[in-house]
Enzyme design. Structure first.
Site, PDB file in Angstrom:
ATOM      1  N   SER A   9      -7.699   0.984 -14.222  1.00  0.00           N
ATOM      2  CA  SER A   9      -7.975   0.489 -12.875  1.00  0.00           C
ATOM      3  C   SER A   9      -6.658   0.127 -12.212  1.00  0.00           C
ATOM      4  CB  SER A   9      -8.899  -0.728 -12.914  1.00  0.00           C
ATOM      5  OG  SER A   9      -9.176  -1.193 -11.618  1.00  0.00           O
ATOM      6  N   GLU A  10      -6.482   0.556 -10.982  1.00  0.00           N
ATOM      7  CA  GLU A  10      -5.178   0.408 -10.333  1.00  0.00           C
ATOM      8  C   GLU A  10      -4.782  -1.033 -10.073  1.00  0.00           C
ATOM      9  OE1 GLU A  10      -6.272   1.532  -5.808  1.00  0.00           O
ATOM     10  OE2 GLU A  10      -7.002   2.840  -7.385  1.00  0.00           O
ATOM     11  N   ASN A  11      -5.745  -1.966 -10.136  1.00  0.00           N
ATOM     12  CA  ASN A  11      -5.378  -3.366  -9.948  1.00  0.00           C
ATOM     13  C   ASN A  11      -4.835  -3.994 -11.231  1.00  0.00           C
ATOM     14  OD1 ASN A  11      -8.069  -3.159 -10.970  1.00  0.00           O
ATOM     15  ND2 ASN A  11      -8.384  -5.329 -10.546  1.00  0.00           N
ATOM     16  N   GLY A  12      -4.786  -3.217 -12.359  1.00  0.00           N
ATOM     17  CA  GLY A  12      -4.101  -3.697 -13.546  1.00  0.00           C
ATOM     18  C   GLY A  12      -4.938  -3.845 -14.788  1.00  0.00           C
ATOM     19  N   SER A  44       0.689  -0.924 -13.164  1.00  0.00           N
ATOM     20  CA  SER A  44      -0.399   0.036 -13.040  1.00  0.00           C
ATOM     21  C   SER A  44       0.025   1.255 -12.246  1.00  0.00           C
ATOM     22  CB  SER A  44      -1.605  -0.643 -12.375  1.00  0.00           C
ATOM     23  OG  SER A  44      -2.652   0.280 -12.203  1.00  0.00           O
TER      24      SER A  44
END
Length: 839
Positions: free
Chosen positions: A667-670, A709
């Site tokens: 997930s790109e938020n980490g 990320s």
């Protein structure tokens, strides 16, 4: 007499009072006639349904989609309880506001010395097109304009007299205006700042009593109400409901749309001319202020308010992402512009009388109002004003029919159509909006946008030139044969899903069915979350049809009377589940938020599903639902892959990973090692994906900052990215981050994903809500990436993106190649054999 003395002298306009009263009275009669005769439109109907009838309209108590017209709604609640629901009663708050607005216009005229300029200003203010429209509508803009004009006049008077009564009047006018439209908060802050500066300037001329009075008034009627309104405005912004507009630029969004509805054109010369007049007027006033050393004249105060608001809007859009106000949301700029032009002409006329004729340009507005005057439609939403004779014609046809008629229309009429009938004491069949302007209808209500397509197989039986509407009747009547009529037992409970009835298996054959449901529903809590659902599934549990209507809408439109609701469904398989009331979950994502539950019961008395067969029709099957699309994409996963799932439908892929396949979701938020959605009651609010949905973590997962990320993404460590899209071109271009004219909170991480991912699959619906293809020859929306999409899974099929265009690999069960070809605008490559998708 010096220039300064001439500018400060107060004109004697007592002789104009009777003439203005007569003039305003004539306009008031026109306002009352329009409020009585113009049909209710969608926004008015929505406010009636959600806020007036249940009586829940106050901030923090009503549903957030209250369009921040709180005071207008409260007046309607009070008036309807006293006098019942009628057009004029519902709109009474706006009608009454005209009297206050006319008084404010009179007061503004007292600042103008030249009589010709004064009357041009009065005519423009009282007969301004678009602005005048709202005094006959159940919206808050009329009350906003009345309070706004009174407040501006009070500020001008306070600047020269420092009297407490003018300060009090200005503060009350601002409270009134902002209670009607919370979106005026930025302008409110500007006026309060100006009043504070004026108070500081007058401080030495005030007595101790006056100082105390004005400071208390400033706090209690200025700062505290504004602080409360700002809290509401911030929450509305968070909900995406602050006001109508976008961040595409002040001139493109605000100036152009106001020119469109006030002047009737968005031509570049019109927009440039208006902008030029404002700029020239401002420069003239600045020069005169410098010469006279009078920076608090009426003209300068108007210029300060106008340009400070413009600068504030631009700053808010740049720093906070707040929309520029569009058309009606920016209507408060209109009186400021009119006053700016009038005061400039008046100042020039004091130097040379010939300049008074410059104010004649303002008469273009009342002339346009006279030309466009009508008693049957609104200026902003003409196509929503369905004439009552359409209702009478439909009721006459209904009386001659042995069954309820099926009527098709645009979704904006879904509330306005039954609401207008209800306000006149009659009940009409509900409007079917699914797939409009296509569908199985007896009648259609269409405007010019859909007339050509909707007329195929239909002929006009009535039309209304003003709103531009046609009532169409089918050339060949629908042939409907009764199949079954049965009762079901009562159901009661508080579960998230309650099954009220199930059709017998032998009933379903290879024909299209129309289900006429008649029942009594009751809840102990009125909520927009309670749905009555018709769901059709095949023997394997695959959903073929999902049609839902909000129970509260039915209850409030009907006022407790019977409501007709039908649903056409296509069902070649024998197992059908239907009539399931449910509480809708957030964004339709599984377990993203626990569903709200309310007791719901169905009375067996009158619970009569009537089943009819419609002949002749071709058999068709509903396309894939969201979970089926996610299940098909999950088959593309390979063991050991790192996969990024975009916001929306792609997040559902996590629930359908095949057994034996080990993939790591990023997930790109980490997050690395993201699991499926949590079960109800097991959510952790601190564990969310990029779409702000609660998720789970698998053993071995890790959490890190978004910079790390995106470093993974940019270094191509992610083997597959699954994204949603608004449009995809047949060369692989993708547009999925912005629709011009709509609020966007940020572009997100899609730009990095499409630029870095080795393999991109797009998961999307094949067509938009209007039935238009989203697989295009060329994208019309702002691009996210160029030539990057490799594969598309839509609700109709699976496509590879090739140099020759979209190559059809699989089609959804029951979907024909012809249907896919008809709904694909881009180049489509169809092999000789296209297998049906297996799920």
């Amino acid at each position: 007499m010096s220039l300064t003395q001439r500018q400060r002298s107060k004109p004697d306009i007592g002789s104009d009072l009777l003439a203005l009263i007569a003039f305003a009275t004539c306009i008031f009669v026109y306002v009352v006639l329009r409020a009585t005769l113009v049909p209710i439109v969608h926004d008015e109907s929505a406010s009636l349904v959600w806020f007036v009838r249940p009586g829940e309209w106050l901030p923090y108590r009503a549903h957030w989609d209250a369009n921040n017209h709180f005071l207008s709604t409260g007046i309607a609640v009070f008036m309807c309880k006293l006098f019942g629901e009628q057009n004029l009663v519902v709109r009474s708050g706006s009608v009454f506001a005209f009297a206050l607005y006319a008084w404010g216009a009179w007061r503004m005229g007292e600042h103008v010395r030249d009589r010709l300029v004064r009357w041009c200003l009065w005519c423009a203010l009282l007969l301004c097109p678009f602005l005048l429209d709202f005094f006959s509508l159940f919206r808050g803009y009329a009350i906003e304009m009345a309070g706004w004009l009174v407040a501006i006049d009070a500020v001008i008077r306070y600047s020269s007299s420092h009297a407490s009564k003018h300060l009090l009047t200005g503060l009350l006018g601002l409270v009134l205006a902002n209670a009607a439209i919370v979106a005026l908060v930025p302008a409110w802050g500007i006026v309060l700042l100006l009043l504070v500066l004026l108070l500081i300037t007058h401080w030495k001329h005030l007595s101790n009593t006056q100082r105390t009075q004005q400071c208390v008034a400033m706090i209690t009627l200025g700062l505290l109400p504004m602080w409360y309104a700002a809290r509401i405005a911030l929450e509305l912004k968070h909900q995406g409901l602050l006001y109508y507009g976008s961040t595409d630029g002040f001139f493109a969004v605000t100036v152009s749309t106001l020119c469109q509805y006030v002047l009737g054109s968005t031509h570049v010369l019109i927009v440039a001319s208006v902008t030029g007049i404002i700029c020239v007027s401002t420069i003239i006033n600045l020069v005169q202020a410098k010469q006279t050393k009078n920076w608090t004249s009426a003209a300068m105060i108007i210029c300060i308010l106008l340009w400070a608001d413009v600068i504030m809007r631009i700053a808010m859009a740049a720093m906070l992402g707040v929309n520029f106000p569009e058309d009606r949301a920016g209507i408060h700029f209109v009186p400021l512009v009119l006053l700016c032009v009038a005061f400039t002409a008046d100042n020039l006329a004091q130097q040379r009388a010939l300049w008074r004729w410059a104010s004649v340009i303002l008469l273009a507005l009342p002339v346009r109002t006279i030309i466009t005057a009508n008693l049957d439609h609104t200026l902003l939403w003409p196509e929503q004003s369905v004439p009552l004779r359409f209702v009478d014609r439909v009721l006459a046809l209904q009386a001659a029919s042995a069954r309820p008629l099926v009527i098709g229309g645009h979704h904006q009429l879904a509330l306005a159509w039954p609401m207008n009938a209800s306000l006149h004491g009659v009940s009409v069949p509900s409007l079917q909006t699914t797939r409009f302007p296509e569908g199985d209808h007896d009648l259609r209500i269409v405007d010019s946008r859909f007339l050509l397509k909707a007329s195929i197989g239909f002929h006009a039986i009535d039309s209304s030139r003003g709103p531009g509407l046609w009532l169409l009747q089918r050339n060949t009547p629908l042939i409907i044969s009764p199949v079954s009529n049965f009762h079901t037992p009562a159901r009661i409970g508080t579960d998230a899903f309650i099954e009220l009835a199930q059709l017998p298996d032998p009933l379903i054959r290879s024909e299209k069915l129309m289900i006429d449901l008649r029942m009594t529903l009751g809840t102990d809590h009125v909520s927009p979350d309670v749905l009555l659902v018709v769901e059709v599934s095949d023997s394997a549990g695959t959903k073929l049809l999902y049609d839902a209507v909000q129970v509260a809408v039915l209850q409030r439109i009907s006022g407790g009377a019977g409501i007709y609701k039908n649903a056409s469904c296509i069902t070649p398989w024998p197992r059908v589940r239907c009539f399931t009331p449910t509480t809708r979950e957030k964004n339709n994502y599984p377990l993203a938020r626990p569903p709200r539950r309310f007791p719901l019961c169905a009375d067996p008395v009158g619970t009569i599903p009537e089943i009819h067969q419609l002949r002749p029709f071709n058999i068709s099957i509903m396309p894939l639902d969201k979970n089926q699309m996610a299940r098909r994409i999950a088959r593309e996963l390979q063991d050991g892959w790192y996969v990024n799932l975009g916001i929306g439908i792609p997040t559902l892929v996590a629930n359908h990973i095949p057994a034996g396949i080990n993939v790591t979701l990023q997930s790109e938020n980490g997050i690395l090692g993201m699991g499926p959605f949590p079960y109800e009651g097991e959510e952790d609010a601190d564990l969310i994906n990029a779409g702000k949905q609660t998720v789970t973590l698998l053993p071995g997962s890790s959490i890190f900052d978004s910079a790390t990320s995106f470093a993974m993404i940019r270094s191509q460590k992610v083997q597959l990215t699954v994204l949603g899209a608004m449009e995809v071109a047949d060369n692989g271009d993708i547009a999925n981050w912005k629709i011009p004219g709509k609020m966007v909170k940020g572009m997100g991480g899609a730009m990095d994903l499409v630029a870095s991912a080795q393999n991109i699959i797009v998961c999307m619906l094949h067509t938009n809500k209007a039935g238009e293809s989203k697989l295009l020859r060329k994208c019309s929306l702002p691009l996210t990436g160029v030539g990057c999409v490799k594969k598309i899974v839509s609700d109709l099929g699976v496509f590879d993106v090739t140099p020759e265009g979209f190559k059809l690999l699989e089609r959804a069960p029951g979907v024909s190649v012809e249907e896919i070809r008809a709904k694909t605008e881009g180049r489509l490559v169809v092999p000789d054999e296209v297998p049906e998708m297996t799920l």
